[in-house]
Write an enzyme that holds these catalytic residues in place. Structure first.
Site, PDB file in Angstrom:
ATOM      1  N   GLY A 109       0.808  -1.213   0.000  1.00  0.00           N
ATOM      2  CA  GLY A 109       0.000   0.000   0.000  1.00  0.00           C
ATOM      3  C   GLY A 109       0.841   1.263   0.000  1.00  0.00           C
ATOM      4  O   GLY A 109       0.550   2.232  -0.706  1.00  0.00           O
ATOM      5  N   THR A 110       1.899   1.248   0.797  1.00  0.00           N
ATOM      6  CA  THR A 110       2.733   2.441   0.897  1.00  0.00           C
ATOM      7  C   THR A 110       3.327   2.821  -0.453  1.00  0.00           C
ATOM      8  O   THR A 110       3.276   3.979  -0.870  1.00  0.00           O
ATOM      9  CB  THR A 110       3.859   2.209   1.927  1.00  0.00           C
ATOM     10  N   ASN A 151      -8.024   4.165   8.502  1.00  0.00           N
ATOM     11  CA  ASN A 151      -7.458   2.989   9.153  1.00  0.00           C
ATOM     12  C   ASN A 151      -7.571   3.007  10.676  1.00  0.00           C
ATOM     13  O   ASN A 151      -7.488   1.983  11.317  1.00  0.00           O
ATOM     14  CB  ASN A 151      -5.980   2.844   8.753  1.00  0.00           C
ATOM     15  N   GLN A 198      -7.770   0.048   3.286  1.00  0.00           N
ATOM     16  CA  GLN A 198      -8.680  -0.483   4.313  1.00  0.00           C
ATOM     17  C   GLN A 198     -10.081  -0.750   3.775  1.00  0.00           C
ATOM     18  O   GLN A 198     -10.932  -1.256   4.496  1.00  0.00           O
ATOM     19  CB  GLN A 198      -8.746   0.479   5.507  1.00  0.00           C
ATOM     20  N   SER A 216      -3.783  -3.385  -0.872  1.00  0.00           N
ATOM     21  CA  SER A 216      -2.718  -4.157  -0.255  1.00  0.00           C
ATOM     22  C   SER A 216      -3.238  -5.545   0.070  1.00  0.00           C
ATOM     23  O   SER A 216      -4.438  -5.721   0.305  1.00  0.00           O
ATOM     24  CB  SER A 216      -2.270  -3.427   1.012  1.00  0.00           C
ATOM     25  N   HIS A 272      -2.023  -7.746   2.584  1.00  0.00           N
ATOM     26  CA  HIS A 272      -1.914  -8.328   3.934  1.00  0.00           C
ATOM     27  C   HIS A 272      -3.029  -7.906   4.885  1.00  0.00           C
ATOM     28  O   HIS A 272      -3.080  -8.373   6.012  1.00  0.00           O
ATOM     29  CB  HIS A 272      -0.530  -8.062   4.536  1.00  0.00           C
ATOM     30  N   THR A 310      12.282  -7.642 -11.059  1.00  0.00           N
ATOM     31  CA  THR A 310      11.588  -8.909 -11.245  1.00  0.00           C
ATOM     32  C   THR A 310      10.338  -8.935 -10.372  1.00  0.00           C
ATOM     33  O   THR A 310      10.389  -8.544  -9.209  1.00  0.00           O
ATOM     34  CB  THR A 310      12.519 -10.076 -10.862  1.00  0.00           C
ATOM     35  N   CYS A 344       1.124   1.766  12.550  1.00  0.00           N
ATOM     36  CA  CYS A 344       2.256   2.513  12.013  1.00  0.00           C
ATOM     37  C   CYS A 344       2.639   3.690  12.894  1.00  0.00           C
ATOM     38  O   CYS A 344       3.771   4.114  12.903  1.00  0.00           O
ATOM     39  CB  CYS A 344       1.940   3.034  10.617  1.00  0.00           C
TER      40      CYS A 344
END
Lengths: 385, 399
Positions: A72-73, A152, A182, A202, A204, A240, A328
């Site tokens: 996401g970042t 978030n 989110q 994202s 995760h 890659t 975070c």
């Protein structure tokens, strides 16, 4: 052994076993480089292609508009810096909000250092941006609006469609980026319908692996890459491909389609059960929006007199994992910028915790969590007050 | 030609009958500092220690390590030539050649010879002349300047060898760790206590640490941080410093319940000292060490120290007692604990600070304030449940 009750799913989620299998497969069996000419390369390329289609399908866009990133970042940075740097001749003004994720704010600060101007829109007590205020911030120089879909820390949903409409009413060619990290898999996300040009997601937060995300970038939108000018991801993201990560993201979407999507309504009921149970604690207050105005998986509450971090540790002793603010920012000893923007006093923010659910959460778990939190708050208050 | 490091020590040379014990300790610590991976022999030689690397060059890392050992006043990486003028001259030539590599243009130098081996046929002034002349002929860029030389070539004629060197690198001084028994350091996550521990080690004290953990009021990360700080201090003794982790939550809770807010800090410190002295006594450790400094915070007054000292008969060493915060911070940065110390995990001292702590607590009033607390039970429980954690010693140290 003590039971593990993980309700910090907005920080990250456990990888689903099927997802782990898909990752393992791409590490040891389909280990080829998608750029290789031979069959092993094609095998890996096939995995990437399938995952790209799955992301596209979930967002209702074309696979050619989906670019994989390290999460996401990076997707946020690529969208914001990529647009700003590619369009700076048209103007050097950006609009965002005071409650964005730190990765968006960091990208904006970097651009400010490069000479861009950024307006940070305030929010109301529930964490919502006023579309009129967004429109009022538009100048002839404005090139990009970046707004998060679901916050978030408090779960509030932004009225993206209305904001976009209001802003475009003032200036047609403004591009819109949405941090959808989110929202992805929690509420319907349809960038085309909302008039959104770029959207970050994202893996995760949805039982996928860490280190993989994607950016939707509408066809025709020019971006300057963050680094390199290689051939992968159509020149936008050299290096890659992270095939195991991409395989994991694809598998996470498949599992979500089967197990997550059908439970979206039910999750709102669980959240309501949680809120009701916790508001029965003396002095407790809910931060952010309730009901349909918020995502079904994030609850933020303050328990005056009990510091959030102390409560987090007391709960972990009972096997219940939650967080203060967002993961975070919670390790820095400062109050949440989001709660501050809602107008909370320092004492109220310091005593807040965030509880976040997943589509795997059950009613029984919620009942247990409520009981554990009630006990912990009351025993800590005895000591702390 | 052998590569050696000459190690000089000052204070321990003065210690009369204890001298051999101190020297042996220093030899042992130097060996430990080098670690198993660096091959070298360490021997005593007339008021000096010689670390001999044989034919190999002394590794940079070894020099850094030797320099950080407490008790070392200075060291010099040197070449050791046999007792022959020709060989010593050849050695000097090698050394000066290396020295000149990094320079351009004329370089000024002088020779300082010292002959402690009177069997050697040339006197010190004669040696100065011979070495000076030889080097001037060998390197046209050299000029002699006895007042402001760019470097000094030291020539020491000793019993078995002639040592040649140009550098004298300062060490930390102090006494070898272990030469002054043991001390138990009250280690919090703050800036001060690690520095206090380092200063105690500098006086030869072998450290163990005690940490008061108040989960859930402090997190496991703050405990990890303390273990890491012990790890940094361990670099100076070259052996892991064990940390006794005390579960302080029951005591903390009792204090909150029974003690008036203004008195909580004093009573908390008293409980810590009671527990620390008990654990120290159990392990035969004769003294406690704290990071207190007079007047640094409102609770660190002389009255408060008196109120704290009352609970133990053990000496409490406070190496920082007369230091300014700025000096402490500077030292913390130098020894490598500062960056860890400022990580923002609150420890129990910061979390339970009342708005108005009593700055001049009277002993009778402190006793009254804690009268309702089951002190003995709390101390017994804390001592019984103590957990010993050893930091991981970095295998290859880079200072």
């Amino acid at each position: 052994m003590q039971r593990e009750l993980y309700l910090d799913n907005a920080a990250t989620t456990p990888v689903h076993p099927e997802v782990a299998q898909a990752i393992h497969h791409s590490l040891v069996v389909a280990y080829g480089n998608p750029s290789s000419l031979h069959r092993k390369g094609m095998e890996a390329e096939g995995i990437v292609k399938e995952a790209r289609s799955l992301v596209a399908e979930m967002l209702g866009v074309s696979p050619a508009e989906v670019y994989f990133t390290s999460g996401g970042t990076e997707a946020n940075a690529l969208a914001i810096k990529g647009v700003a740097r590619a369009r700076q001749r048209r103007g050097k003004h950006l609009i965002t909000t005071q409650i964005e994720h730190s990765s968006v704010l960091a990208a904006c600060r970097d651009l400010e250092a490069e000479g861009f101007k950024v307006t940070y829109l305030p929010v109301d007590a529930e964490g919502r941006v006023d579309p009129e205020e967004a429109a009022a911030a538009v100048t002839g120089e404005t090139i990009l609006l970046s707004v998060m879909h679901v916050n978030n820390e408090i779960g509030t949903i932004q009225p993206i469609g209305e904001i976009v409409e209001a802003v475009r009413g003032k200036k047609e060619d403004i591009l819109v980026h949405v941090d959808g990290v989110q929202a992805f898999g929690k509420i319907p996300v349809a960038p085309e319908e909302l008039g959104v040009d770029l959207l970050s997601v994202s893996a995760h937060k949805l039982h996928g692996p860490k280190g993989i995300g994607a950016l939707y970038c509408r066809k025709g939108v020019q971006l300057q890459p963050l680094f390199g000018r290689g051939t992968q991801e159509r020149g936008l993201r050299s290096g890659t491909e992270n095939v195991p990560g991409i395989a994991g993201l694809g598998a996470a979407i498949k599992v979500w389609q089967r197990e997550g999507r059908p439970r979206q309504k039910e999750l709102y009921q669980l959240k309501e059960q949680l809120i009701e149970g916790l508001l029965s604690i003396e002095g407790a207050r809910l931060n952010g929006a309730r009901g349909e105005g918020a995502a079904p998986h994030i609850v933020n509450l303050s328990f005056p007199g009990v510091r959030g971090e102390v409560l987090v540790h007391a709960l972990e002793e009972k096997g219940l994992y939650v967080s203060t603010g967002s993961a975070c920012s919670s390790r820095k000893a400062e109050v949440s910028h989001v709660l501050k923007a809602l107008g909370l006093a320092e004492r109220e923010s310091e005593s807040s915790i965030r509880i976040s659910l997943s589509y795997t959460t059950t009613a029984e778990e919620i009942a247990q969590a409520v009981e554990i939190i009630q006990e912990a708050v009351s025993s800590l208050r005895k000591i702390l007050l | 030609m052998e590569s050696v490091v000459l190690v000089r020590y000052g204070e321990i040379g003065l210690k009369g009958k204890n001298r051999p014990a101190f020297e042996n300790r220093l030899v042992q610590n130097l060996r430990r500092a080098l670690g198993p991976e660096i091959e070298a022999s360490v021997r005593r030689e007339h008021g000096r220690i010689v670390v001999d690397f044989g034919g190999r060059e002394a590794p940079r890392q070894a020099i850094d390590r030797l320099r950080s050992v407490f008790g070392v006043v200075s060291i010099s990486p040197a070449k050791a030539a046999p007792l022959s003028l020709d060989e010593a001259l050849a050695g000097a030539r090698l050394l000066v050649e290396e020295k000149l590599q990094a320079t351009k243009g004329p370089v000024r130098f002088k020779v300082e010879a010292k002959r402690s081996n009177k069997q050697f046929p040339l006197t010190s002034p004669e040696l100065n002349g011979r070495f000076g002349g030889y080097l001037l002929r060998a390197f046209p860029r050299l000029e002699v300047d006895v007042h402001a030389p760019d470097f000094v070539l030291h020539v020491e004629v000793r019993e078995k060898a002639i040592y040649l060197y140009t550098e004298i690198l300062p060490g930390p001084g102090g006494l070898p760790v272990g030469s002054s028994s043991e001390g138990l350091l009250l280690l919090s996550g703050g800036i001060d206590s690690p520095v206090a521990g380092w200063l105690a080690m500098k006086r030869g004290i072998r450290l163990r640490a005690i940490h008061f953990h108040s989960f859930p009021f402090t997190s496991d990360r703050s405990k990890e941080k303390v273990i890491d700080l012990a790890g940094v201090l361990s670099r100076y003794s070259f052996e892991p410093i064990p940390v006794y982790v005390v579960n302080f939550t029951p005591a903390q809770t009792a204090i909150r319940q029974h003690v008036p807010p203004a008195m909580t800090i004093t009573v908390m410190r008293r409980m810590m000292l009671r527990i620390a002295s008990r654990i120290a006594a159990q392990h035969g450790i004769p003294a406690l060490i704290t990071g207190e400094s007079v007047g640094q915070v409102a609770s660190q007054t002389l009255e408060s120290m008196a109120a704290i000292n009352e609970v133990t008969s053990m000496p409490i060493l406070r190496p920082l007692v007369a230091m300014d915060k700025g000096e402490i911070v500077e030292l913390a940065q130098q020894i490598g604990t500062y960056d860890l110390s400022v990580l923002p995990y609150p420890d129990c001292c910061t979390l339970f600070v009342p708005d108005r702590p009593e700055t001049r607590p009277r002993i009778e009033r402190v006793r009254a304030a804690e009268a309702d607390m089951p002190i003995d039970e709390l101390v017994d429980e804390a001592v019984a449940t103590v957990d010993v954690v050893e930091p991981v010693l970095e295998p290859s140290l880079s200072l």
